[in-house]
Motif scaffolding. Structure first.
Motif, PDB file in Angstrom:
ATOM      1  N   LEU A 102     -57.589  81.473 -61.508  1.00 15.47           N
ATOM      2  CA  LEU A 102     -57.110  81.183 -62.857  1.00 15.47           C
ATOM      3  C   LEU A 102     -57.964  80.134 -63.545  1.00 15.47           C
ATOM      4  O   LEU A 102     -58.291  79.089 -62.953  1.00 15.47           O
ATOM      5  CB  LEU A 102     -55.661  80.676 -62.802  1.00 15.47           C
ATOM      6  N   LYS A 103     -58.290  80.413 -64.789  1.00 16.19           N
ATOM      7  CA  LYS A 103     -58.987  79.461 -65.652  1.00 16.19           C
ATOM      8  C   LYS A 103     -58.252  79.400 -66.988  1.00 16.19           C
ATOM      9  O   LYS A 103     -57.480  80.298 -67.358  1.00 16.19           O
ATOM     10  CB  LYS A 103     -60.431  79.905 -65.883  1.00 16.19           C
ATOM     11  N   ALA A 104     -58.511  78.349 -67.739  1.00 16.44           N
ATOM     12  CA  ALA A 104     -57.914  78.222 -69.061  1.00 16.44           C
ATOM     13  C   ALA A 104     -58.448  79.309 -69.988  1.00 16.44           C
ATOM     14  O   ALA A 104     -59.532  79.856 -69.783  1.00 16.44           O
ATOM     15  CB  ALA A 104     -58.218  76.852 -69.641  1.00 16.44           C
ATOM     16  N   SER A 105     -57.665  79.605 -71.010  1.00 14.91           N
ATOM     17  CA  SER A 105     -58.137  80.555 -72.025  1.00 14.91           C
ATOM     18  C   SER A 105     -59.165  79.921 -72.936  1.00 14.91           C
ATOM     19  O   SER A 105     -59.846  80.619 -73.709  1.00 14.91           O
ATOM     20  CB  SER A 105     -56.947  81.063 -72.849  1.00 14.91           C
ATOM     21  N   ASN A 106     -59.302  78.595 -72.856  1.00 14.66           N
ATOM     22  CA  ASN A 106     -60.282  77.870 -73.682  1.00 14.66           C
ATOM     23  C   ASN A 106     -61.039  76.857 -72.828  1.00 14.66           C
ATOM     24  O   ASN A 106     -61.129  75.672 -73.157  1.00 14.66           O
ATOM     25  CB  ASN A 106     -59.589  77.160 -74.852  1.00 14.66           C
ATOM     26  N   THR A 107     -61.584  77.336 -71.740  1.00 16.08           N
ATOM     27  CA  THR A 107     -62.279  76.477 -70.775  1.00 16.08           C
ATOM     28  C   THR A 107     -63.312  75.577 -71.444  1.00 16.08           C
ATOM     29  O   THR A 107     -64.135  76.033 -72.237  1.00 16.08           O
ATOM     30  CB  THR A 107     -62.965  77.337 -69.702  1.00 16.08           C
TER      31      THR A 107
ATOM     32  N   GLU B  60     -63.648  71.774 -60.359  1.00 17.43           N
ATOM     33  CA  GLU B  60     -64.394  73.029 -60.320  1.00 17.43           C
ATOM     34  C   GLU B  60     -65.131  73.193 -61.659  1.00 17.43           C
ATOM     35  O   GLU B  60     -64.643  72.748 -62.698  1.00 17.43           O
ATOM     36  CB  GLU B  60     -63.420  74.179 -60.049  1.00 17.43           C
ATOM     37  N   ASP B  61     -66.294  73.838 -61.639  1.00 10.49           N
ATOM     38  CA  ASP B  61     -67.231  73.731 -62.769  1.00 10.49           C
ATOM     39  C   ASP B  61     -67.514  75.015 -63.520  1.00 10.49           C
ATOM     40  O   ASP B  61     -68.336  75.016 -64.451  1.00 10.49           O
ATOM     41  CB  ASP B  61     -68.573  73.181 -62.258  1.00 10.49           C
ATOM     42  N   SER B  62     -66.908  76.139 -63.188  1.00  3.52           N
ATOM     43  CA  SER B  62     -67.308  77.383 -63.845  1.00  3.52           C
ATOM     44  C   SER B  62     -66.850  77.401 -65.304  1.00  3.52           C
ATOM     45  O   SER B  62     -65.885  76.737 -65.683  1.00  3.52           O
ATOM     46  CB  SER B  62     -66.744  78.597 -63.103  1.00  3.52           C
ATOM     47  N   ASN B  63     -67.561  78.198 -66.107  1.00  6.40           N
ATOM     48  CA  ASN B  63     -67.205  78.320 -67.521  1.00  6.40           C
ATOM     49  C   ASN B  63     -66.382  79.572 -67.791  1.00  6.40           C
ATOM     50  O   ASN B  63     -66.222  79.991 -68.949  1.00  6.40           O
ATOM     51  CB  ASN B  63     -68.463  78.319 -68.402  1.00  6.40           C
ATOM     52  N   ALA B  64     -65.861  80.205 -66.728  1.00  4.46           N
ATOM     53  CA  ALA B  64     -65.039  81.397 -66.887  1.00  4.46           C
ATOM     54  C   ALA B  64     -63.775  81.073 -67.676  1.00  4.46           C
ATOM     55  O   ALA B  64     -63.349  79.909 -67.767  1.00  4.46           O
ATOM     56  CB  ALA B  64     -64.663  81.953 -65.512  1.00  4.46           C
ATOM     57  N   THR B  65     -63.173  82.089 -68.244  1.00  6.08           N
ATOM     58  CA  THR B  65     -61.881  81.943 -68.920  1.00  6.08           C
ATOM     59  C   THR B  65     -60.924  82.992 -68.383  1.00  6.08           C
ATOM     60  O   THR B  65     -61.341  84.044 -67.882  1.00  6.08           O
ATOM     61  CB  THR B  65     -62.011  82.126 -70.445  1.00  6.08           C
ATOM     62  N   GLY B  66     -59.625  82.695 -68.464  1.00 11.21           N
ATOM     63  CA  GLY B  66     -58.609  83.662 -68.085  1.00 11.21           C
ATOM     64  C   GLY B  66     -58.502  83.895 -66.599  1.00 11.21           C
ATOM     65  O   GLY B  66     -58.653  82.979 -65.786  1.00 11.21           O
ATOM     66  N   VAL B  67     -58.264  85.152 -66.203  1.00 12.34           N
ATOM     67  CA  VAL B  67     -57.942  85.506 -64.822  1.00 12.34           C
ATOM     68  C   VAL B  67     -59.103  86.272 -64.193  1.00 12.34           C
ATOM     69  O   VAL B  67     -59.633  87.222 -64.774  1.00 12.34           O
ATOM     70  CB  VAL B  67     -56.654  86.356 -64.765  1.00 12.34           C
ATOM     71  N   ASN B  68     -59.513  85.799 -63.011  1.00 12.05           N
ATOM     72  CA  ASN B  68     -60.535  86.470 -62.197  1.00 12.05           C
ATOM     73  C   ASN B  68     -61.870  86.638 -62.917  1.00 12.05           C
ATOM     74  O   ASN B  68     -62.546  87.668 -62.799  1.00 12.05           O
ATOM     75  CB  ASN B  68     -60.016  87.829 -61.703  1.00 12.05           C
ATOM     76  N   GLY B  69     -62.276  85.601 -63.654  1.00  9.55           N
ATOM     77  CA  GLY B  69     -63.565  85.608 -64.328  1.00  9.55           C
ATOM     78  C   GLY B  69     -64.708  85.286 -63.379  1.00  9.55           C
ATOM     79  O   GLY B  69     -64.526  85.172 -62.155  1.00  9.55           O
ATOM     80  N   ASN B  70     -65.895  85.100 -63.945  1.00  9.92           N
ATOM     81  CA  ASN B  70     -67.112  84.822 -63.178  1.00  9.92           C
ATOM     82  C   ASN B  70     -67.071  83.398 -62.621  1.00  9.92           C
ATOM     83  O   ASN B  70     -67.102  82.433 -63.377  1.00  9.92           O
ATOM     84  CB  ASN B  70     -68.334  85.024 -64.067  1.00  9.92           C
ATOM     85  N   GLN B  71     -67.037  83.288 -61.289  1.00 17.15           N
ATOM     86  CA  GLN B  71     -66.939  81.974 -60.653  1.00 17.15           C
ATOM     87  C   GLN B  71     -68.295  81.297 -60.481  1.00 17.15           C
ATOM     88  O   GLN B  71     -68.360  80.122 -60.122  1.00 17.15           O
ATOM     89  CB  GLN B  71     -66.295  82.119 -59.267  1.00 17.15           C
ATOM     90  N   ALA B  72     -69.360  82.033 -60.715  1.00 14.97           N
ATOM     91  CA  ALA B  72     -70.682  81.557 -60.307  1.00 14.97           C
ATOM     92  C   ALA B  72     -71.383  80.679 -61.327  1.00 14.97           C
ATOM     93  O   ALA B  72     -72.285  79.913 -60.977  1.00 14.97           O
ATOM     94  CB  ALA B  72     -71.573  82.758 -59.981  1.00 14.97           C
TER      95      ALA B  72
END
Length: 787
Positions: A382-387, A344-356
């Motif tokens: 879920l995304k890493a805190s340091n994506t 998956e390719d989004s640059n979001a971090t943390g929980v429920n960030g921008n998936q787009a």
């Protein structure tokens, strides 16, 4: 105390694999217009269960097996089976059982009962014979409710052969093949494995011969089951392992890789298919639109009270995209499922960030789904805190209650320990793991875990969780240390691998142990896979090279390159870790990759070798015929006290070259699910035509039940030692020390000083309120545990 005897009967001659049969099977599995694939799968499962049921006829019961295309008649003496098309008949009839030399005859059962596909003969107070007709074929077993009298002789069951087929005993005495007059194999009677209540294997074998029985004058040939139970702890179980289900996707297609990952929790199984192509999002979307190549999917299956499996949900990412590989990893804990999407390719971090925003290629993501009743919904993204790009966040996921772990083996920071500096990316592919916790329905990151000896290319990030203990592995770590807490600084054993144990105190995490193999070697990849259950940790090293077999063999002979091994570690009450066992396959072979995957639950462990080559099928087959390259196998181990032994050798019922059976494994209680992501079956859903190889690398998963000692409540504590055998309580908490766990003790904390019976168990008065509160569940539990 009871002895259970189970022998699987599988008809190989009647499996119809012609093109016409495949076409008919595919047509029958097509989803009707107006129904979802999930609903159709459930309808089909109910239909299949009913069409395998036994129904009364003159003189007994009869059941048909549509898949095997045969009919079985149960006449109160035994069984007789014949194919729909005629041509032969075969059956068995119990004649005597008991100790060698003093067997007793059986003539007429006290009762005969049928429920669904199960038929039971109650011969006497000590012996029940049973049959189970289901999509796999016919299973036949016995339950002996108490230890037979008569001294030290072997326990024997003598069965007269019915019909016109002749028995042929295998060389190892573990199976019998019945052949027709031309010598062609028609029926296989296989899978004889025996263990006692402690999990120890017992000697057991078949015999065949001719006799003229005074109890049954119609037969001249017999099959005899012999069990040496002289050193056994009752109850005993003779081959309890049975394949319960053959799972396929509800939208099977080539190259979907169904079975690349599997998870199990109680009666719920999750299977990932990272190559699935639909563009659906969320739960139970349109499976037919293949507009997102390699987007991936996950499938949830559930088992009902009588053992019937159905597909409950079809899961997709909320932002399904081409090549995301959603389903590469899956985890399950109760009503929570976690699915990883490593590309998956989004640059979001943390929980429920921008998936787009897809500006962080292959950064990876994980998705949390929850169940309410029978309905699933996505709860968190879920995304890493340091994506960062190419971190592969989600390559491993783990779940336990309200805690989720996500590994990212491509993460690059040079931090060490817990909650270090995430911003310095000077240690390429060192790897990291992230702990998330749930409060109510809200998720947050609790910890950022790194190795205590972080270095580039170590690929720290394999994760497993049990309570407040997590294990994170680094399969390409380089130190030459051995054992527990050795020297991490000497990197002279490239890619030897390591594992790290972390523990939580309230909300604070710390590293408790640094684990290495007892025979550390370069390129062994110790830590490629891992599993944890309570105070037991299992670490695989699928590229380990020794030629040893079995348990605690010679680790120093490296003559079987990439044979693979598994290592069991245990923790004592002081938090000190030690290696308990070094496990190898019973048929160790170079390149087999034993330890590529496994699952552990209490004292039960299944270890897989997905490149093992034997052509055998089912349970307890011939391990030495290596004519099915990379077909794969799995091995069931059980622990008694501190001793491990191999209990069974498991293969797919439709073994095929390059299927890679065992590329994923999960165990929950007495159930194991084993994935084969390169299996080629074209069937849809549950228990379809397993000989239809029309969908290359579509993948499959197989459910096996009856592993290890009996565990009715599925809490990984064997019934023999469980202080609440009918209520799950893996922690065994017993606040008042009365022998009843708090979860099933109506009056915990008020038992001290009560009178006890001869075994020290508190006497219960079912008419006295709150010494026992006993007009309700407590007395019922007592009566069931101590009839």
């Amino acid at each position: 105390m009871k002895l259970a005897v189970l022998i699987a009967v599988v008809d190989t001659a009647l499996l119809v694999c012609s093109a016409g049969a495949r076409a008919q099977a595919r047509a029958a599995e097509s989803v009707p217009d107006g129904l979802s694939a999930t609903d159709w799968s459930s309808i089909r499962a109910t239909y299949d269960a009913n069409r395998h049921a036994a129904f009364p006829v003159d003189g007994g019961y009869q059941a048909r097996n549509p898949g095997q295309q045969w009919r079985t008649r149960f006449d109160g003496r035994g069984l007789i089976t014949a194919p729909d098309a005629g041509g032969w008949s075969w059956g068995l009839e119990l004649v005597t059982y008991g100790r060698e030399g003093i067997e007793q005859a059986v003539t007429t059962p006290a009762s005969v009962e049928a429920k669904g596909g199960r038929v039971e003969y109650q011969w006497d107070a000590s012996l029940t014979e049973w049959y189970l007709n289901d999509p796999r074929g016919l299973e036949h077993g016995y339950t002996v409710h108490q230890r037979p009298d008569g001294g030290a002789g072997a326990l024997r069951f003598t069965l007269a052969v019915r019909g016109g087929l002749d028995p042929r005993l295998s060389v190892d005495g573990r199976s019998v093949t019945f052949v027709d007059t031309g010598g062609a194999a028609v029926v296989n009677y296989t899978g004889l494995t025996v263990f006692d209540a402690s999990g120890a294997m017992l000697p057991a074998w078949f015999e065949v011969g001719d006799f003229n029985s005074p109890f049954s004058i119609l037969h001249s040939q017999f099959v005899r089951i012999i069990v040496d139970d002289s050193d056994a702890i009752y109850p005993l179980t003779i081959d309890p392992v049975a394949q319960q289900a053959y799972l396929k996707a509800s939208n099977t297609e080539t190259f979907d890789g169904f079975g690349v990952s599997v998870a199990a929790s109680g009666d719920t199984v999750v299977v990932g298919a990272d190559g699935e192509d639909s563009s659906a999002t969320g739960v139970n979307g349109n499976q037919a639109d293949n507009g997102a190549l390699g987007a991936g999917a996950a499938y949830v299956f559930v088992r009902d009270a009588v053992g019937v499996w159905t597909q409950q949900a079809y899961l997709k990412a909320s932002n399904a995209g081409n090549g995301d590989q959603f389903g590469f990893s899956v985890a399950a804990s109760g009503d929570t499922v976690v699915v990883g999407a490593i590309r998956e390719d989004s640059n979001a971090t943390g929980v429920n960030g921008n998936q787009a925003n897809e500006s962080a290629s292959t950064s990876g993501a994980a998705y949390v789904f929850v169940r309410s009743g029978t309905s699933w919904s996505q709860q968190a993204y879920l995304k890493a805190s340091n994506t960062n790009a190419i971190d592969f966040f989600g390559i491993f996921v783990a779940a336990f209650g309200d805690t989720v772990l996500v590994g990212a083996v491509g993460e690059d920071s040079n931090a060490t320990g817990v909650n270090g500096n995430q911003a310095d990316n000077s240690a390429t592919d060192s790897g990291a793991a992230y702990v998330f916790v749930r409060s109510g329905t809200t998720w947050s990151q609790q910890a950022y875990l790194k190795a205590s000896n972080t270095e580039a290319s170590d690929q720290f990030g394999g994760v497993a969780a049990s309570g407040d203990t997590v294990v994170v592995t680094a399969g390409t770590e380089d130190s030459n240390a051995t054992g527990i807490n050795g020297n991490q600084a000497d990197n002279s054993a490239t890619d030897s691998g390591a594992a790290y144990v972390f523990v939580r105190n309230v909300t604070t995490w710390s590293q408790q142990a640094y684990l290495k193999a007892s025979n550390t070697d370069a390129n062994d990849r110790f830590g490629g896979r891992m599993a944890v259950s309570g105070d037991t940790v299992v670490i695989g090293a699928d590229a380990e090279d020794s030629s040893a077999t079995g348990v605690n063999g010679n680790q120093s002979d490296n003559s079987a390159s990439d044979a693979g091994a598994a290592y069991v570690f245990v923790r004592d009450s002081f938090g000190v870790w030690s290696q308990q066992a070094y496990l190898k396959a019973s048929n160790t072979g170079a390149g087999d990759r034993f330890g590529i995957s496994f699952g552990v639950s209490g004292d039960t462990l299944v270890v897989a070798a997905h490149l093992e080559d034997s052509s055998s099928t089912g349970i307890g087959g011939n391990q030495s015929n290596n004519s099915a390259t990379d077909s794969g196998a799995a091995y069931l181990f059980v622990r008694s006290g501190t001793t491990w032994s191999q209990q069974a050798y498991l293969k797919a019922p439709n073994t095929g070259a390059n299927d890679r059976f065992g590329n994923s494994v999960a165990v929950s209680g007495n159930t194991a699910v084993i994935g084969a992501s390169a299996e080629d079956g074209g069937a849809l859903g549950l228990n379809g035509d397993s000989c239809d190889n029309s969908a290359a690398d579509s993948g499959a998963a197989y459910v096996f039940t009856g592993l290890g000692p009996p565990d009715l409540d599925g809490d990984s504590v064997p019934d023999e030692t469980d202080n609440c055998a009918l209520a799950a309580n893996s922690d065994q908490t017993d606040a008042d020390g009365d022998g009843l766990g708090d979860v099933c003790d109506v009056c915990p904390g008020t038992e001290a000083g009560l009178p006890v019976d001869s075994s020290g168990r508190p006497l219960r008065d079912c008419n006295t309120d709150c010494l026992y509160n006993a007009d309700d569940i407590q007395c019922l539990v007592d009566e069931m545990l101590n009839p």
